[in-house]
Write a protein that holds these residues in place. Structure first.
Motif, short mmCIF file in Angstrom:
data_model
loop_
_atom_site.label_atom_id
_atom_site.label_comp_id
_atom_site.label_asym_id
_atom_site.label_seq_id
_atom_site.Cartn_x
_atom_site.Cartn_y
_atom_site.Cartn_z
N THR A 148 -21.12 20.91 15.22
CA THR A 148 -20.97 21.50 13.88
C THR A 148 -20.32 22.88 13.94
N THR A 150 -27.01 16.20 15.29
CA THR A 150 -27.12 16.81 13.98
C THR A 150 -27.33 15.75 12.92
N PHE A 203 -23.32 17.70 6.68
CA PHE A 203 -24.25 18.04 7.75
C PHE A 203 -25.47 18.65 7.07
N THR A 238 -27.35 21.93 7.41
CA THR A 238 -26.54 23.13 7.29
C THR A 238 -26.15 23.27 5.82
N ARG A 290 -12.79 21.46 6.51
CA ARG A 290 -14.17 21.89 6.35
C ARG A 290 -14.39 22.49 4.97
#
Length: 530
Positions: A449, A465, A485, A488, A509
């Motif tokens: 990540t 993760t 994710f 997070t 991202r």
């Protein structure tokens, strides 16, 4: 021993609400809350808050696309409303970013209460082996208090210098930074200062901040499974990197609202709570007039003062623990937003006016509307189709990838009726992620990540993760996946474009999406392997 639902509600302090409350917090939300939480539940009107005000807040943050992941509203120590935008959920931890600072401050509070140090201790006294050959007058003056109040005397945040120095000794790098101003006189938001607070705890106590807080804060509050990122020498990063659940954030705020008391027991001294949440220096940040700006209300010991007599710990992209003493309220929020101030504005515009008195006449219709909303929250899925004629041409085929900086050598996509398994092979092995077709599928991945994060520090020992993924065909030749994710704050989109026997795979991202910038990773290109 078997306990029925009515008996459980009574034992949890909810007997007066009886089964009406059980119907309000129904299904998995109720089960998870009761399984993991010590916080009692109530109804908004029973605590003098209108359901419609909370509903207006939820509707407004959604309309403004502020991308909340979770919300929990407390009054008088009771949870009035809670919700998670799927695929986020009550049992998941969440990256706190700078909200971690308030927990680090609390560790210092415990150490001060125990007589291990004082806020007037000089920083250089803790690290005699790491001080520079020549100690400036300002560095010599720097105290623990100056770290706590972000008034170290540095002209800019020291954090980039620590992370980018290429050196493993961050303490030494911090002490080497020029101290331009007299400590205690100049505010600059400085995550490196909080890191040094963490390093001081480890130096004085012989434990990391996480280890030190576990028996003193986390266990008494029923906070389980917390973890914290570390520097190259295993020191918790302090200013960021803590992960806990939404309810844990709420418990932390409630402890501060109760001036350090928990279940009738003193956890942290009232004197420390008062000192930590009082403004010690004029803060900076935000935009607009001071009276409308929650970043210019003053700064305490790693807590921001807010408008309306409130204070908060907060973290990048909208991680909030808001304490409202006048209203006896705590609000916990996690999110990934590009407009943190807007979330606070929505709290003041909708939740604050909803606070009326100690008890209101129940409005069953509004309670049901709020319940329906909170139990059906979800982040939007990408618009597209679950099928394409391209599937028969590409499913299960291996695409060799041309040389690239990510060291990816091969990808493949294998489609089923309601899912797609994406496989990627790089120098570390083959990684697989299963994406639901127009729905979320949860799982684990061993993909790093690190490329997604704002601060590139690891959680010790984390090799897998938690992830939730979905995919859709945005046109006949392009399959796009969203990988969240979910412990997070971040996600990424992965776009696979097919042209005959060729493939292009592009990563983006969420921080690049928020900032409307280009992702630093290359577009992968390749063709069907013979």
């Amino acid at each position: 021993m078997t306990v029925n639902r009515r008996e459980f509600l009574q034992k949890a302090g909810l007997g007066a609400l009886q089964l009406g409350l059980a119907g309000y917090f129904s299904g998995p939300l109720l089960a998870e809350a009761f399984k993991t939480s010590q916080l009692p539940r109530s109804l908004p009107e029973l605590q003098g808050v209108t359901s419609s005000g909370i509903l207006d807040f939820v509707n407004s943050v959604e309309a403004k696309k502020l991308n909340l992941h979770s919300l929990m509203v407390l009054r008088h120590g009771k949870v009035l409303a809670e919700g998670w935008w799927a695929p986020y959920a009550p049992n998941l931890k969440h990256t706190l970013y700078s909200l971690s600072k308030s927990f680090t401050s609390s560790a210092i509070g415990f150490a001060v209460d125990a007589g291990k140090l004082t806020v007037n201790d000089k920083i250089i006294s803790f690290f005699p082996k790491d001080i520079p050959a020549e100690i400036s007058e300002n560095l010599a003056k720097m105290r623990v208090r100056d770290l706590l109040t972000m008034s170290t005397g540095h002209d800019k945040d020291s954090t980039p210098a620590l992370r980018e120095s290429g050196k493993s000794n961050w303490v030494k790098s911090f002490l080497a930074q020029p101290v331009v101003h007299e400590p205690g006189t100049f505010f600059v938001y400085n995550s490196g200062a909080t890191y040094i607070l963490s390093a001081i705890i480890q130096k004085v106590i012989g434990q990391t901040v996480l280890e030190y807080l576990t028996p003193r804060l986390f266990k008494p509050l029923g906070i389980e499974g917390a973890d914290w990122e570390v520097d190259p020498n295993g020191i918790n990063t302090g200013g960021w990197g803590l992960r806990v659940k939404t309810e844990d954030i709420a418990k932390f705020g409630q402890l501060y609202l109760q001036k350090g008391m928990w279940n009738g027991k003193r956890i942290l001294s009232e004197a420390w709570i008062q000192e930590a949440t009082t403004s010690h220096i004029q803060s900076k940040g935000g935009s607009g007039k001071k009276e409308d700006n929650d970043w210019q209300q003053g700064y305490g010991y790693q807590f921001w003062r807010c408008r309306h007599g409130a204070y908060r710990g907060d973290g990048a992209y909208g991680q909030y623990c808001i304490v409202m003493p006048k209203q006896h309220m705590v609000i916990a929020i996690t999110s990934e937003t590009g407009n943190m101030g807007a979330i606070l504005n929505e709290v003041w515009n909708h939740i604050l006016p909803a606070v009326k008195s100690n008890e209101l006449t129940a409005n069953v219709s509004e309670q049901q509307q709020l319940k329906q909303k909170l139990t059906s929250l979800g982040l939007p899925l990408a618009n597209g189709k679950s099928s394409s004629e391209q599937i028969s041409k590409v499913s299960g085929k291996k695409f060799g990838i041309t040389e690239n900086s990510l060291k990816v050598s091969q990808v493949s996509l294998s489609f089923k009726a309601d899912s797609c398994v994406f496989s990627l092979t790089d120098d570390k092995g083959t990684h697989q992620i299963t994406a639901g077709l127009n729905k979320w599928i949860e799982g684990f991945t061993d993909l790093s990540t690190i490329p997604l994060k704002l601060v590139l520090t690891p959680v010790p020992g984390e090799t897998k993760t938690k992830i939730a993924a979905n995919g859709t065909w945005i046109n006949d030749k392009t399959f796009e996946m969203t990988w969240r994710f979910i412990e997070t704050a971040h996600y990424e989109t992965v776009t696979c474009e097919f042209e005959e026997e060729n493939i292009k795979v592009a990563f983006r991202r969420s921080l690049a999406i928020l900032g409307n910038t280009k992702d630093s990773r290359p577009v992968l290109t390749g063709k069907v392997a013979v």
